[in-house]
Design an enzyme around this catalytic site. Sequence first.
Site, PDB file in Angstrom:
ATOM      1  N   THR A 232      39.817 -31.716  77.154  1.00  0.00           N
ATOM      2  CA  THR A 232      38.772 -30.813  77.668  1.00  0.00           C
ATOM      3  C   THR A 232      39.221 -30.335  79.038  1.00  0.00           C
ATOM      4  OG1 THR A 232      36.976 -31.859  76.480  1.00  0.00           O
ATOM      5  CG2 THR A 232      36.389 -30.817  78.567  1.00  0.00           C
ATOM      6  N   ARG A 260      27.694 -30.772  65.924  1.00  0.00           N
ATOM      7  CA  ARG A 260      27.523 -31.584  67.134  1.00  0.00           C
ATOM      8  C   ARG A 260      27.953 -30.784  68.377  1.00  0.00           C
ATOM      9  NH1 ARG A 260      31.048 -33.244  71.489  1.00  0.00           N
ATOM     10  NH2 ARG A 260      30.358 -35.257  72.250  1.00  0.00           N
ATOM     11  N   GLY A 262      28.515 -31.394  72.651  1.00  0.00           N
ATOM     12  CA  GLY A 262      28.592 -32.413  73.703  1.00  0.00           C
ATOM     13  C   GLY A 262      28.015 -31.926  75.016  1.00  0.00           C
ATOM     14  N   ASP A 263      28.464 -32.563  76.095  1.00  0.00           N
ATOM     15  CA  ASP A 263      27.918 -32.268  77.418  1.00  0.00           C
ATOM     16  C   ASP A 263      28.504 -31.013  78.066  1.00  0.00           C
ATOM     17  OD1 ASP A 263      30.409 -33.718  77.459  1.00  0.00           O
ATOM     18  OD2 ASP A 263      30.190 -33.826  79.641  1.00  0.00           O
ATOM     19  N   THR A 283      34.306 -34.670  81.929  1.00  0.00           N
ATOM     20  CA  THR A 283      35.024 -34.862  80.659  1.00  0.00           C
ATOM     21  C   THR A 283      34.851 -36.306  80.212  1.00  0.00           C
ATOM     22  OG1 THR A 283      37.146 -34.802  79.529  1.00  0.00           O
ATOM     23  CG2 THR A 283      37.213 -35.292  81.892  1.00  0.00           C
ATOM     24  N   GLY A 284      34.702 -36.496  78.917  1.00  0.00           N
ATOM     25  CA  GLY A 284      34.490 -37.849  78.399  1.00  0.00           C
ATOM     26  C   GLY A 284      33.606 -37.778  77.174  1.00  0.00           C
ATOM     27  N   THR A 285      33.099 -38.924  76.758  1.00  0.00           N
ATOM     28  CA  THR A 285      32.261 -38.945  75.556  1.00  0.00           C
ATOM     29  C   THR A 285      30.897 -38.340  75.908  1.00  0.00           C
ATOM     30  OG1 THR A 285      33.441 -40.950  74.982  1.00  0.00           O
ATOM     31  CG2 THR A 285      31.522 -40.420  73.655  1.00  0.00           C
ATOM     32  N   GLY A 286      30.701 -37.122  75.421  1.00  0.00           N
ATOM     33  CA  GLY A 286      29.622 -36.277  75.904  1.00  0.00           C
ATOM     34  C   GLY A 286      28.224 -36.858  75.785  1.00  0.00           C
TER      35      GLY A 286
HETATM   36  N1  ASP Z   1      32.937 -34.076  76.901  1.00  0.00           N
HETATM   37  C1  ASP Z   1      33.476 -33.466  75.729  1.00  0.00           C
HETATM   38  C2  ASP Z   1      32.441 -33.543  74.635  1.00  0.00           C
HETATM   39  O1  ASP Z   1      31.806 -34.567  74.510  1.00  0.00           O
HETATM   40  C3  ASP Z   1      34.744 -34.073  75.237  1.00  0.00           C
HETATM   41  C4  ASP Z   1      35.750 -34.448  76.309  1.00  0.00           C
HETATM   42  O2  ASP Z   1      35.562 -34.159  77.466  1.00  0.00           O
HETATM   43  O3  ASP Z   1      36.777 -35.060  75.953  1.00  0.00           O
HETATM   44  O4  ASP Z   1      32.330 -32.615  73.868  1.00  0.00           O
END
Ligand code: ASP
Length: 368
Positions: A232, A260, A262-263, A283-286
């Site tokens: 991301t 789906r 995400g954030d 960035t990360g698990t949204g």
């Molecule tokens: N944050 C992003 C999402 O959850 C994914 C990522 O940043 O790796 O869609």
Amino acid sequence: MTSPKPSIRACAIALALGTVSIAMAAQPEPAAQPNPLPATQHKWAIVLHGGAGVIERSSMTPEADAQYRAGLKEAISAAGAVLDKGGSALDAVEAAIRLLEDNPLFNAGRGAVFAADGTNQLDAAIMDGATMHAGAVADVQHTRNPISLARAVMEKSPYVMLIGSGADAFSAHVGLPQEPQSYFFTERRWQSLLKQLGKEGLPIPPRPQGAPPAPAEPLAFFETPDNHKFGTVGVVALDRNGNIAAGTSTGGVQAKQWSRVGDSPLIGAGTYASNQSCAVSATGTGEYFIRLTVARTICALVQYKGMSLQAAADEVVQHQLPAIHGDGGIIAITPDGQLAWSFNTPGMFRAKLQEGGQPQIGVYRDEP
Ligand code: ASP
């Protein structure tokens, strides 16, 4: 006396009828947000990220490492060139993200991860700290540069967020380049999808139409347990006028289902900017970033608790997120020139650049 503004309903009708000029800035006029410093005191600055996750030296070939660093350097240098010419933070954010979207290494635009059904579903958002105007898109499938579409939503529609085929239709309506799905295809992401679907026992979709033929040899690159979390992209910038902006673009998480989102495209969760506090891209698990409204929470700690940017970022990323098992990171900037990044994963692709300086690029946790 202020001049009357077009009502949102009137704008929507005009858009539907195709009678609206695409140059119409339809979002309400902002409350003035004076910057605390006079313009002459502002040196421009940028921070960007290219995704966080289990990014370790042992799992990266020297070639992959060099390619990622080159991609980060190219993007931050392009944004720096915009700001150095006196361009706006918003222009710098868009310019850098477009390059990262065009770079197949990153999980945004071309090179995005695949959803379980074998499509690329792209999300992006942009926010202008000077006006607090924002634009966002989710599940876009044909717009070459989703960040430019997010900006068009902000500047040329009466809305903040558009999704799916409607967002792509608006994109075509305002003249942004459209692409077939095969434009976003990369073999690396496809192989990675097949592997994950196999592990999860999910059905394998057909190879996308227009994709190049499958290679005879397996790909030599790098492979880690969660490589779907890489890539991301996000940028925050401060311009010489003391205005800040933030943008984020992503393909989301690999093998996602049921549209789906995400954030990244959610204002306040993965993207936020206000000249009163700070600009953040995450960035990360949204799912965790949405629950904690990470970007806005960091800026609220700066604005209302008087915390330094780094302390606010660390409070959320190193304490609040892990408390709910959230993994990832952020980059951030303030109008008075504080720059920060914070991540709770083994690595995050990242870069910083300030007026008169050299790009500082990092990948692994032990780099400054
Ligand atoms: N944050 C992003 C999402 O959850 C994914 C990522 O940043 O790796 O869609």
